[in-house]
Design a protein around this motif. Sequence first.
Motif, mmCIF file in Angstrom:
data_model
loop_
_atom_site.group_PDB
_atom_site.id
_atom_site.type_symbol
_atom_site.label_atom_id
_atom_site.label_comp_id
_atom_site.label_asym_id
_atom_site.label_seq_id
_atom_site.Cartn_x
_atom_site.Cartn_y
_atom_site.Cartn_z
ATOM 1 N N LEU A 266 0.817 -1.214 0.000
ATOM 2 C CA LEU A 266 0.000 0.000 0.000
ATOM 3 C C LEU A 266 0.852 1.267 0.000
ATOM 4 C CD1 LEU A 266 -2.827 1.232 0.115
ATOM 5 C CD2 LEU A 266 -2.764 0.993 2.618
ATOM 6 N N GLU A 267 1.876 1.308 0.840
ATOM 7 C CA GLU A 267 2.706 2.510 0.899
ATOM 8 C C GLU A 267 3.385 2.798 -0.439
ATOM 9 O OE1 GLU A 267 6.882 3.965 2.867
ATOM 10 O OE2 GLU A 267 5.532 2.843 4.204
ATOM 11 N N GLU A 268 3.924 1.767 -1.077
ATOM 12 C CA GLU A 268 4.629 1.985 -2.339
ATOM 13 C C GLU A 268 3.664 2.452 -3.437
ATOM 14 O OE1 GLU A 268 7.818 2.160 -2.706
ATOM 15 O OE2 GLU A 268 8.013 1.656 -0.576
ATOM 16 N N ILE A 298 11.521 13.064 0.107
ATOM 17 C CA ILE A 298 11.317 12.715 1.515
ATOM 18 C C ILE A 298 9.875 13.012 1.924
ATOM 19 C CG2 ILE A 298 11.939 13.340 3.886
ATOM 20 C CD1 ILE A 298 14.778 13.860 2.875
ATOM 21 N N ASP A 299 9.370 14.158 1.491
ATOM 22 C CA ASP A 299 8.035 14.587 1.901
ATOM 23 C C ASP A 299 6.941 13.716 1.283
ATOM 24 O OD1 ASP A 299 8.951 17.004 3.371
ATOM 25 O OD2 ASP A 299 9.656 17.558 1.382
ATOM 26 N N ILE A 300 7.143 13.292 0.037
ATOM 27 C CA ILE A 300 6.157 12.409 -0.584
ATOM 28 C C ILE A 300 6.131 11.069 0.145
ATOM 29 C CG2 ILE A 300 5.475 11.231 -2.707
ATOM 30 C CD1 ILE A 300 6.830 13.523 -4.259
ATOM 31 N N ARG A 301 7.294 10.578 0.529
ATOM 32 C CA ARG A 301 7.351 9.324 1.290
ATOM 33 C C ARG A 301 6.578 9.468 2.599
ATOM 34 N NH1 ARG A 301 7.696 4.356 0.160
ATOM 35 N NH2 ARG A 301 9.364 4.895 -1.339
ATOM 36 N N LEU A 302 6.797 10.563 3.318
ATOM 37 C CA LEU A 302 6.086 10.776 4.579
ATOM 38 C C LEU A 302 4.590 10.946 4.352
ATOM 39 C CD1 LEU A 302 8.597 13.136 6.412
ATOM 40 C CD2 LEU A 302 8.065 10.765 6.984
ATOM 41 N N ASN A 303 4.199 11.608 3.261
ATOM 42 C CA ASN A 303 2.782 11.744 2.967
ATOM 43 C C ASN A 303 2.146 10.394 2.673
ATOM 44 O OD1 ASN A 303 2.773 14.474 3.382
ATOM 45 N ND2 ASN A 303 2.495 15.055 1.245
ATOM 46 N N ALA A 304 2.858 9.534 1.959
ATOM 47 C CA ALA A 304 2.349 8.184 1.712
ATOM 48 C C ALA A 304 2.178 7.440 3.034
ATOM 49 C CB ALA A 304 3.290 7.428 0.778
#
Length: 316
Positions: A266-268, A298-304
């Motif tokens: 889901l995260e990916e 980094i921010d897109i990863r944290l948003n995911a």
Amino acid sequence: MPTSQSAFRAQGIHCIDTELQRPGFDAAWLVVEQGRAAFIDCGTSHAVPAMLQALAAAGLGPEAVDWLILTHVHLDHAGGAGALLAHLPNAQVLVHPRGAPHLVDPSRLVAGATAVYGQAEMARHYGQVLPIDPARIVQMHDGQHIDLAGRPLLCIDTPGHARHHQCVFDARTRSWFTGDTFGISYRELDGTHGHFIIPTTSPVQFEPEPLKHSIGRLLEQQPQAMHLTHYGSVGDVARLGQQLIEQIDAMVAIGRQVLDAGTQALEERLFAALSAYYGERAAAAGLAPEAVLKVLAIDIRLNAQGLVCWLQRGSA
């Protein structure tokens, strides 16, 4: 009012680069009035020298600081609070009531961040997180005014990014210190389109409707500028606020669509979907999507991750 940092310095507002991750990524703020000072957020323990240097550059010593106001207790905003307070003999910490216990005992914060980043990355980026004496902590209440040598600072409860989040309004400059409530906008992404901005969800307490409500409360003051942690000061506030609200709705819709397709990876899958969405927004703003996505990685990863937490709570 101009939103350049030099213009704000003339009004007693100083932006401090905490040098977390890279230059221009993580800001703390110093407000100076009549020889007294307040820090708003402080970065990590590695930022303590930069905080003290900013104070000295303003012609003040550590004894001049009355307040360390924390927008919330995530480590990029407050990880260095204990280490900084060791140098500030007269300062009290103002924090949301939900955040106060984590300052007294930061072990849960450290454990959570270590689970995300790993022990080596924690040490490299965040350093030591020291506990704070409860006697030095003041718990804020919604609508509280802090008097900084006659300069009023209004503190309001702004959940959505985190349930322990507050924002601080400086009536002198009609500007907010927004922590993460008013999103992320890096100065290298400015252009003829103006500022490029995205919301920040971050694990683990993203709540879209409270976040939109909090943004609305900020806009009610008709501010002329916002001082972001990530990063610096922005104007054109009404337009940016509307963009943030639109994007929060779009992110929620993306999250539901991805979840409907299944929970595997889901995260990916959310990371890929959000990257595509922000890339489209970048292209519409006349920016190179690849360059924007590199800056925002980094921010897109944290948003995911924030969306995953929200979806898994059954909030969708």
